[in-house]
Scaffold this motif. Sequence first.
Motif, PDB file in Angstrom:
ATOM      1  N   PRO A   1      -0.521  -1.021   6.764  1.00 51.61           N
ATOM      2  CA  PRO A   1       0.747  -1.849   6.680  1.00 51.61           C
ATOM      3  C   PRO A   1       0.584  -2.984   5.434  1.00 51.61           C
ATOM      4  N   SER A   2       1.626  -3.173   4.765  1.00 50.04           N
ATOM      5  CA  SER A   2       1.756  -4.017   3.617  1.00 50.04           C
ATOM      6  C   SER A   2       0.935  -5.360   3.872  1.00 50.04           C
TER       7      SER A   2
ATOM      8  N   TYR B   1     -11.253  -6.616   2.904  1.00 54.83           N
ATOM      9  CA  TYR B   1      -9.944  -6.381   2.293  1.00 54.83           C
ATOM     10  C   TYR B   1      -9.491  -7.789   1.848  1.00 54.83           C
ATOM     11  N   ILE B   2      -8.550  -7.734   0.911  1.00 56.77           N
ATOM     12  CA  ILE B   2      -8.127  -9.229   0.370  1.00 56.77           C
ATOM     13  C   ILE B   2      -6.637  -9.345   0.857  1.00 56.77           C
ATOM     14  N   SER B   3      -6.299 -10.540   1.002  1.00 56.08           N
ATOM     15  CA  SER B   3      -4.628 -10.744   1.227  1.00 56.08           C
ATOM     16  C   SER B   3      -4.379 -12.191   0.656  1.00 56.08           C
TER      17      SER B   3
ATOM     18  N   ASN C   1       0.827  -1.218   0.006  1.00 59.32           N
ATOM     19  CA  ASN C   1       0.111   0.095  -0.050  1.00 59.32           C
ATOM     20  C   ASN C   1       0.586   1.366   0.156  1.00 59.32           C
ATOM     21  N   GLY C   2       2.260   1.159  -0.669  1.00 61.14           N
ATOM     22  CA  GLY C   2       2.925   2.303  -0.757  1.00 61.14           C
ATOM     23  C   GLY C   2       4.014   2.380   0.470  1.00 61.14           C
ATOM     24  N   VAL C   3       3.882   1.386   1.247  1.00 54.22           N
ATOM     25  CA  VAL C   3       4.896   1.255   2.231  1.00 54.22           C
ATOM     26  C   VAL C   3       6.525   0.869   1.869  1.00 54.22           C
ATOM     27  N   LYS C   4       6.327  -0.248   0.873  1.00 56.77           N
ATOM     28  CA  LYS C   4       7.514  -0.752   0.293  1.00 56.77           C
ATOM     29  C   LYS C   4       7.750  -0.170  -1.164  1.00 56.77           C
ATOM     30  N   TYR C   5       6.487  -0.226  -1.773  1.00 54.48           N
ATOM     31  CA  TYR C   5       6.921   0.353  -3.233  1.00 54.48           C
ATOM     32  C   TYR C   5       5.875   1.448  -3.452  1.00 54.48           C
ATOM     33  N   PRO C   6       6.519   2.834  -3.850  1.00 59.49           N
ATOM     34  CA  PRO C   6       5.591   3.978  -3.733  1.00 59.49           C
ATOM     35  C   PRO C   6       4.430   3.876  -4.882  1.00 59.49           C
ATOM     36  N   GLU C   7       4.771   3.256  -6.021  1.00 56.73           N
ATOM     37  CA  GLU C   7       3.873   3.158  -6.912  1.00 56.73           C
ATOM     38  C   GLU C   7       2.376   2.340  -6.727  1.00 56.73           C
ATOM     39  N   THR C   8       2.348   1.756  -5.377  1.00 56.44           N
ATOM     40  CA  THR C   8       1.135   0.920  -4.866  1.00 56.44           C
ATOM     41  C   THR C   8       0.381   1.976  -3.828  1.00 56.44           C
ATOM     42  N   ALA C   9       0.771   3.198  -3.754  1.00 53.07           N
ATOM     43  CA  ALA C   9       0.047   3.998  -2.865  1.00 53.07           C
ATOM     44  C   ALA C   9      -1.417   4.335  -3.145  1.00 53.07           C
ATOM     45  N   CYS C  10      -1.621   4.284  -4.420  1.00 53.73           N
ATOM     46  CA  CYS C  10      -3.113   4.461  -4.855  1.00 53.73           C
ATOM     47  C   CYS C  10      -3.910   3.380  -4.409  1.00 53.73           C
TER      48      CYS C  10
ATOM     49  N   PRO D   1      -3.750 -16.101   2.110  1.00 51.49           N
ATOM     50  CA  PRO D   1      -4.050 -16.729   3.149  1.00 51.49           C
ATOM     51  C   PRO D   1      -3.253 -16.697   4.303  1.00 51.49           C
ATOM     52  N   HIS D   2      -3.853 -16.642   5.374  1.00 50.22           N
ATOM     53  CA  HIS D   2      -3.238 -16.481   6.821  1.00 50.22           C
ATOM     54  C   HIS D   2      -2.177 -15.408   6.934  1.00 50.22           C
ATOM     55  N   PHE D   3      -2.307 -14.263   6.208  1.00 46.78           N
ATOM     56  CA  PHE D   3      -1.676 -13.164   5.976  1.00 46.78           C
ATOM     57  C   PHE D   3      -0.390 -13.441   5.813  1.00 46.78           C
ATOM     58  N   TYR D   4       0.021 -14.251   4.522  1.00 47.82           N
ATOM     59  CA  TYR D   4       1.113 -14.620   4.342  1.00 47.82           C
ATOM     60  C   TYR D   4       1.824 -13.504   3.485  1.00 47.82           C
ATOM     61  N   LEU D   5       2.989 -13.486   3.770  1.00 48.31           N
ATOM     62  CA  LEU D   5       3.846 -12.046   2.937  1.00 48.31           C
ATOM     63  C   LEU D   5       3.141 -10.842   3.462  1.00 48.31           C
ATOM     64  N   ALA D   6       2.335 -10.915   4.500  1.00 51.08           N
ATOM     65  CA  ALA D   6       1.949  -9.583   4.907  1.00 51.08           C
ATOM     66  C   ALA D   6       2.542  -8.926   6.311  1.00 51.08           C
ATOM     67  N   ASP D   7       2.361  -7.772   6.559  1.00 53.70           N
ATOM     68  CA  ASP D   7       3.020  -7.148   7.756  1.00 53.70           C
ATOM     69  C   ASP D   7       2.680  -7.997   9.002  1.00 53.70           C
ATOM     70  N   GLU D   8       3.402  -8.416   9.817  1.00 52.84           N
ATOM     71  CA  GLU D   8       3.188  -9.301  10.874  1.00 52.84           C
ATOM     72  C   GLU D   8       2.393  -8.810  12.069  1.00 52.84           C
ATOM     73  N   SER D   9       2.032  -7.249  11.847  1.00 56.25           N
ATOM     74  CA  SER D   9       0.858  -6.692  12.981  1.00 56.25           C
ATOM     75  C   SER D   9      -0.554  -7.375  12.604  1.00 56.25           C
ATOM     76  N   TYR D  10      -0.858  -7.720  11.403  1.00 47.99           N
ATOM     77  CA  TYR D  10      -2.019  -8.552  11.130  1.00 47.99           C
ATOM     78  C   TYR D  10      -2.211  -9.649  11.824  1.00 47.99           C
ATOM     79  N   ARG D  11      -0.911 -10.665  12.072  1.00 49.02           N
ATOM     80  CA  ARG D  11      -1.029 -11.713  12.799  1.00 49.02           C
ATOM     81  C   ARG D  11      -0.980 -11.685  14.104  1.00 49.02           C
ATOM     82  N   ASN D  12      -0.496 -10.536  14.528  1.00 46.21           N
ATOM     83  CA  ASN D  12      -0.210 -10.280  15.998  1.00 46.21           C
ATOM     84  C   ASN D  12      -1.378  -9.968  16.804  1.00 46.21           C
TER      85      ASN D  12
END
Length: 423
Positions: free
Chosen positions: A274-275, A290-292, A257-266, A294-305
């Motif tokens: 968080p990504s 929201y789509i992710s 969402n623009g956190v790691k790659y600026p072009e995805t901020a839109c 499964p199990h928030f794989y490759l996502a920011d760990e805050s979602y799992r925490n």
Amino acid sequence: METPFDINMEVYIFNWTNSEELSKKGTKPNFEQLGPYMYAARNSRANVVFNSNKTVSFNTVRKFWFVPEKSKGSLDDRITIMNPIVMSMANVAKKEHHLIQRGIHYFMKEFNTTLAETKTANELLFEGIDDVLMELAEKLKMKTFTIPYDRFGFFYPRNGSASYDGNYTMWTGEDDIQKTGIVSEWNFKNYSDSYSGDCGRIDGSTGEVWYPVKNSKTISIFVPDMCSVLTLEHQGSRTSNGIEGNVYVATDKLFDNGVKYPETACFSPNEVLPSGVRDISKCKYQAPAYISLPHFYLADESYRNDISGMKPDPENHKIELIIEPTHGMPVEAYIAFQANFRITQVKGISMFENLKDMMVPLLWVKVAVRVPDNYAFLIKLSLSAGAIGQWIGYVFIFLSIVLFLLGVYLELRMRQISMKFTL
């Protein structure tokens, strides 16, 4: 026009195991994965029109049927989830007048509405659920809560519908083979209203028809359920069923969402999430969806925490496509997505006043497809066609030379015989 073989779809639903403890301070919602509930699916095209500008327009009809012998569980299983209708109502109520918020609060209390909803797997998936809150939204004339269905279900009323996925217009590739299968319009627009900038462009394949991807570092798929494009990245090559293909995978950029790659901020213009998730609320009638992976794989760990029960697995929770590069034929696909709802505090509705902002999983879906042996044979044959044609050409040239020489020999021989008789 129609998928030539059945596609298996595995559905996993998250059962909320400690719903009665949500009000206890410090308690994390715990989710237990149930399933798979296995469905066979077959797709076909309807309302097909070939246009004069080298495009074809069509609708997609998807038909599903339950396969109990391949499932782990029954459609009668009772499952507790966080009520999507309640969360959707609360989400849109944040922007309404406080009197409407109080009205929703009292209505929920009057009908003993709770955040926990226990229904059968069949009701949650295809049959749908009647809910008084949908009737309330209609009576209150809430313009931002406009679900066009009489029931709620994750796949209601998709089964057999020609309109659910919308109308596609796709390039045929007649004038440019590199445009083959690329979507140019969806619902008669070349831009999605759900996102701004490049995030709203209508582009990419529908997933079944591809152009030659030999030199493509990325590929894109347009997904109507997300009103947007998914971009996968090239990661080497691999042989599947005897066919070598380019491998394209989901990386951490897919749902950034623009956190790691600026072009995805839109994809998240109002706040920097968080990504790892994509906000599809505008695509889904303002529901906090929201789509992710499964199990928030490759996502920011805050979602799992924020919750418990998540166990991301790179092998089971990936997205991967193998495409034969010369002709653009898909030979293997492994697609997995998770649907989530976001809980936020809502002043005026007691049920949401003291909740922590978090993302909660509802279900995830996996589709794994490998081209059957008989179709793999046809692909191999098509790949060999050039070489076969070349060798056939050589054979005909050789035979032509032999016949020519034989003809010359016979002609000379006949002349010799004729001269002999003349003498």
